[in-house]
Structure formats: structure tokens, C-alpha cells
Design a protein around this motif. Structure first.
Motif, PDB file in Angstrom:
ATOM      1  N   LEU A  27       0.807  -1.213   0.000  1.00  0.00           N
ATOM      2  CA  LEU A  27       0.000   0.000   0.000  1.00  0.00           C
ATOM      3  C   LEU A  27       0.842   1.266   0.000  1.00  0.00           C
ATOM      4  CD1 LEU A  27      -2.822  -0.944   2.522  1.00  0.00           C
ATOM      5  CD2 LEU A  27      -2.917  -0.918   0.030  1.00  0.00           C
ATOM      6  N   ASP A  28       2.111   1.178   0.326  1.00  0.00           N
ATOM      7  CA  ASP A  28       2.986   2.340   0.401  1.00  0.00           C
ATOM      8  C   ASP A  28       3.937   2.333  -0.795  1.00  0.00           C
ATOM      9  OD1 ASP A  28       4.678   4.414   0.993  1.00  0.00           O
ATOM     10  OD2 ASP A  28       5.293   3.629   2.940  1.00  0.00           O
ATOM     11  N   PRO A  29       3.598   3.083  -1.858  1.00  0.00           N
ATOM     12  CA  PRO A  29       4.438   3.079  -3.056  1.00  0.00           C
ATOM     13  C   PRO A  29       5.876   3.520  -2.788  1.00  0.00           C
ATOM     14  CG  PRO A  29       2.318   4.068  -3.530  1.00  0.00           C
ATOM     15  CD  PRO A  29       2.382   3.860  -2.046  1.00  0.00           C
ATOM     16  N   ALA A  30       6.077   4.506  -1.923  1.00  0.00           N
ATOM     17  CA  ALA A  30       7.434   4.972  -1.635  1.00  0.00           C
ATOM     18  C   ALA A  30       8.265   3.868  -0.983  1.00  0.00           C
ATOM     19  CB  ALA A  30       7.403   6.218  -0.754  1.00  0.00           C
ATOM     20  N   GLY A  84       1.968   1.922  -9.600  1.00  0.00           N
ATOM     21  CA  GLY A  84       1.972   3.123  -8.767  1.00  0.00           C
ATOM     22  C   GLY A  84       3.329   3.443  -8.173  1.00  0.00           C
ATOM     23  N   THR A  85       4.389   2.746  -8.639  1.00  0.00           N
ATOM     24  CA  THR A  85       5.725   3.011  -8.107  1.00  0.00           C
ATOM     25  C   THR A  85       6.687   3.510  -9.177  1.00  0.00           C
ATOM     26  OG1 THR A  85       6.467   0.724  -8.407  1.00  0.00           O
ATOM     27  CG2 THR A  85       5.437   1.277  -6.285  1.00  0.00           C
ATOM     28  N   GLY A  86       6.145   4.046 -10.250  1.00  0.00           N
ATOM     29  CA  GLY A  86       6.983   4.564 -11.323  1.00  0.00           C
ATOM     30  C   GLY A  86       7.369   6.011 -11.098  1.00  0.00           C
ATOM     31  N   SER A  87       8.154   6.522 -12.010  1.00  0.00           N
ATOM     32  CA  SER A  87       8.643   7.901 -11.902  1.00  0.00           C
ATOM     33  C   SER A  87       7.519   8.924 -11.999  1.00  0.00           C
ATOM     34  CB  SER A  87       9.689   8.169 -12.984  1.00  0.00           C
ATOM     35  OG  SER A  87       9.107   8.019 -14.275  1.00  0.00           O
ATOM     36  N   ASP A  88       6.419   8.550 -12.644  1.00  0.00           N
ATOM     37  CA  ASP A  88       5.290   9.480 -12.737  1.00  0.00           C
ATOM     38  C   ASP A  88       4.618   9.667 -11.374  1.00  0.00           C
ATOM     39  OD1 ASP A  88       4.453   6.809 -12.831  1.00  0.00           O
ATOM     40  OD2 ASP A  88       2.710   7.244 -14.085  1.00  0.00           O
ATOM     41  N   ALA A  89       4.569   8.618 -10.583  1.00  0.00           N
ATOM     42  CA  ALA A  89       3.943   8.680  -9.260  1.00  0.00           C
ATOM     43  C   ALA A  89       4.916   9.138  -8.175  1.00  0.00           C
ATOM     44  CB  ALA A  89       3.381   7.313  -8.883  1.00  0.00           C
ATOM     45  N   LEU A  90       6.206   8.838  -8.380  1.00  0.00           N
ATOM     46  CA  LEU A  90       7.223   9.149  -7.371  1.00  0.00           C
ATOM     47  C   LEU A  90       8.411   9.861  -8.002  1.00  0.00           C
ATOM     48  CD1 LEU A  90       7.140   5.648  -5.629  1.00  0.00           C
ATOM     49  CD2 LEU A  90       6.169   7.761  -4.709  1.00  0.00           C
ATOM     50  N   PRO A  91       8.206  11.056  -8.548  1.00  0.00           N
ATOM     51  CA  PRO A  91       9.317  11.745  -9.204  1.00  0.00           C
ATOM     52  C   PRO A  91      10.478  11.995  -8.234  1.00  0.00           C
ATOM     53  CG  PRO A  91       7.423  13.217  -8.933  1.00  0.00           C
ATOM     54  CD  PRO A  91       6.991  11.863  -8.503  1.00  0.00           C
ATOM     55  N   SER A  97      10.337   3.618 -15.480  1.00  0.00           N
ATOM     56  CA  SER A  97       9.517   4.281 -16.489  1.00  0.00           C
ATOM     57  C   SER A  97       8.079   3.775 -16.430  1.00  0.00           C
ATOM     58  CB  SER A  97      10.085   3.999 -17.880  1.00  0.00           C
ATOM     59  OG  SER A  97       9.213   4.450 -18.882  1.00  0.00           O
ATOM     60  N   PRO A  98       7.109   4.668 -16.560  1.00  0.00           N
ATOM     61  CA  PRO A  98       5.709   4.235 -16.578  1.00  0.00           C
ATOM     62  C   PRO A  98       5.416   3.228 -17.691  1.00  0.00           C
ATOM     63  CG  PRO A  98       5.844   6.605 -16.313  1.00  0.00           C
ATOM     64  CD  PRO A  98       7.239   6.120 -16.609  1.00  0.00           C
ATOM     65  N   LYS A  99       6.230   3.233 -18.755  1.00  0.00           N
ATOM     66  CA  LYS A  99       5.974   2.279 -19.838  1.00  0.00           C
ATOM     67  C   LYS A  99       6.225   0.831 -19.399  1.00  0.00           C
ATOM     68  CE  LYS A  99      10.206   2.077 -22.577  1.00  0.00           C
ATOM     69  NZ  LYS A  99      10.753   2.268 -23.912  1.00  0.00           N
ATOM     70  N   LEU A 100       6.924   0.634 -18.269  1.00  0.00           N
ATOM     71  CA  LEU A 100       7.140  -0.715 -17.744  1.00  0.00           C
ATOM     72  C   LEU A 100       5.805  -1.415 -17.557  1.00  0.00           C
ATOM     73  CD1 LEU A 100       9.617  -1.731 -15.003  1.00  0.00           C
ATOM     74  CD2 LEU A 100       7.243  -2.420 -14.805  1.00  0.00           C
ATOM     75  N   TRP A 101       4.824  -0.723 -16.983  1.00  0.00           N
ATOM     76  CA  TRP A 101       3.523  -1.338 -16.713  1.00  0.00           C
ATOM     77  C   TRP A 101       2.686  -1.422 -17.988  1.00  0.00           C
ATOM     78  CZ3 TRP A 101       6.218   1.756 -13.415  1.00  0.00           C
ATOM     79  CH2 TRP A 101       6.626   1.139 -12.227  1.00  0.00           C
ATOM     80  N   ALA A 102       2.905  -0.502 -18.918  1.00  0.00           N
ATOM     81  CA  ALA A 102       2.200  -0.557 -20.201  1.00  0.00           C
ATOM     82  C   ALA A 102       2.716  -1.708 -21.059  1.00  0.00           C
ATOM     83  CB  ALA A 102       2.355   0.771 -20.946  1.00  0.00           C
ATOM     84  N   GLU A 103       3.978  -2.078 -20.846  1.00  0.00           N
ATOM     85  CA  GLU A 103       4.608  -3.170 -21.599  1.00  0.00           C
ATOM     86  C   GLU A 103       5.021  -4.295 -20.646  1.00  0.00           C
ATOM     87  OE1 GLU A 103       7.768  -1.600 -24.093  1.00  0.00           O
ATOM     88  OE2 GLU A 103       6.576   0.172 -24.559  1.00  0.00           O
ATOM     89  N   TRP A 104       4.128  -4.618 -19.734  1.00  0.00           N
ATOM     90  CA  TRP A 104       4.426  -5.582 -18.675  1.00  0.00           C
ATOM     91  C   TRP A 104       4.929  -6.917 -19.220  1.00  0.00           C
ATOM     92  CZ3 TRP A 104       5.477  -5.134 -13.781  1.00  0.00           C
ATOM     93  CH2 TRP A 104       5.479  -6.267 -12.972  1.00  0.00           C
ATOM     94  N   PHE A 152      13.327   0.253 -19.562  1.00  0.00           N
ATOM     95  CA  PHE A 152      12.356   0.590 -18.517  1.00  0.00           C
ATOM     96  C   PHE A 152      12.899   1.442 -17.366  1.00  0.00           C
ATOM     97  CE2 PHE A 152      10.869  -3.559 -20.256  1.00  0.00           C
ATOM     98  CZ  PHE A 152       9.743  -3.057 -20.903  1.00  0.00           C
ATOM     99  N   ARG A 153      14.129   1.899 -17.447  1.00  0.00           N
ATOM    100  CA  ARG A 153      14.674   2.737 -16.384  1.00  0.00           C
ATOM    101  C   ARG A 153      15.010   4.099 -16.942  1.00  0.00           C
ATOM    102  NH1 ARG A 153      19.185   4.427 -13.397  1.00  0.00           N
ATOM    103  NH2 ARG A 153      18.858   4.216 -11.151  1.00  0.00           N
ATOM    104  N   GLU A 154      14.485   5.114 -16.297  1.00  0.00           N
ATOM    105  CA  GLU A 154      14.785   6.483 -16.717  1.00  0.00           C
ATOM    106  C   GLU A 154      16.090   6.934 -16.069  1.00  0.00           C
ATOM    107  OE1 GLU A 154      11.249   8.659 -15.657  1.00  0.00           O
ATOM    108  OE2 GLU A 154      10.190   7.892 -17.411  1.00  0.00           O
TER     109      GLU A 154
END
Length: 158
Positions: A27-30, A84-91, A97-104, A152-154
Motif C-alpha cells: 500500500l505504500d508506493p514509496a 503506482g511506483t513509477g517515476s510518474d507517481a514518485l518523481p 519508467s511508466p511504460k514498464l507497466w504498459a509493456e508488462w 524501462f529505467r529512466e
């Protein structure tokens, strides 16, 4: 309480505590991102220990343990990437990269390749040929780890 039921009750309490901890972490993305980063850094240290052994500066027992840790971590690596643990949620705290979940499916496939590289690394370290061991961490990094990192890593901003 009968003494024969005490172990069962204790085991149940232990499982409930472990489940509760895992659930709270999910439950804690960070916290999940921190756990992932710690695992990645640990694997980097593992590769260093293996490399040192290959160069005659380390111990085979430690190198084997390091390779086993990489194999075990790679086997469950996808679990370290909850949504919910990508750079978009936790800059600034996550570089996934959020694309990790799009290209799971691609991520899982790439990780399977990295896991196979990790198992080959372990076999090489257990084999004891220091010339092969010296080259093995670079192979794991370049043809295992970097397969996912490139996709997948920014990059961290300076």
C-alpha cells in the motif's frame, strides 16, 4: 491452552504478521520503491563481489553467496514493481519508467532473460574458473540487467 496447539497458534500469528507487513508495504508506493532500489544496489554489490573474486581479490564462498542472491532476487524481481511506483507517481524517488507497466509482458520476458543470465552466472562462479568468473559480471550486467534498464529505467537527472 494445550502445549500441542501452541506451535500452531504461534505459526498463525507469524503468518498474519508477515501478511500484514507485506500488505502494508504494497500500500505504500514509496516504501516499495525504496525496497526495489535497495535490492538493485545489493545486486550491484553482489556483482562487485563476484568480479573481485574473479580478479583474485575475493573469496569463492562469498562470490557464490552473491550469485545465489542475484538468482533469488531476479526470480521475484517483478514483485518489486507494483503499479503506482513509477517515476510518474514518485518523481525523484523512482526511476522506473511508466511504460514498464504498459509493456508488462515485455518486462517479464526481459526479466526471464536476466534470470537465465543470473543462473548462468551462478554456475560459472561455482565452476571456479577465474578467467570465466572475471568476465561473468559484465555479461550479467550488459546482457541481463541492462536489457531491462535500457527499456524501462529512466536516467537520473544531475
Amino acid at each position: 491452552m494445550k502445549s500441542s496447539t501452541l506451535p500452531i497458534v504461534m505459526a498463525g500469528l507469524l503468518l498474519a504478521t508477515a501478511y500484514g507487513y507485506a500488505y502494508a508495504q504494497a500500500l505504500d508506493p514509496a516504501a516499495a520503491a525504496q525496497k526495489r532500489e535497495a535490492a538493485m544496489k545489493r545486486m550491484g554489490g553482489d556483482l562487485k563481489a563476484i568480479s573481485e573474486y574473479g580478479k583474485g581479490q575475493g573469496d569463492q564462498t562469498k562470490a557464490v553467496a552473491a550469485a545465489k542472491d542475484i538468482v533469488a532476487t531476479q526470480a521475484d524481481l517483478a514483485d518489486l514493481f507494483p503499479k503506482g511506483t513509477g517515476s510518474d507517481a514518485l518523481p525523484g524517488k523512482s526511476y522506473a519508467s511508466p511504460k514498464l507497466w504498459a509493456e508488462w509482458d515485455k518486462f517479464v520476458s526481459d526479466n526471464k532473460l536476466a534470470h537465465e543470465k543470473a543462473k548462468a552466472l551462478l554456475a560459472t562462479v561455482q565452476g571456479g574458473d577465474k578467467t570465466a568468473i572475471a568476465a561473468a559480471p559484465d555479461d550479467m550486467w550488459n546482457n541481463g540487467c541492462q536489457v531491462c534498464h535500457k527499456s524501462f529505467r529512466e536516467k537520473k537527472s544531475s
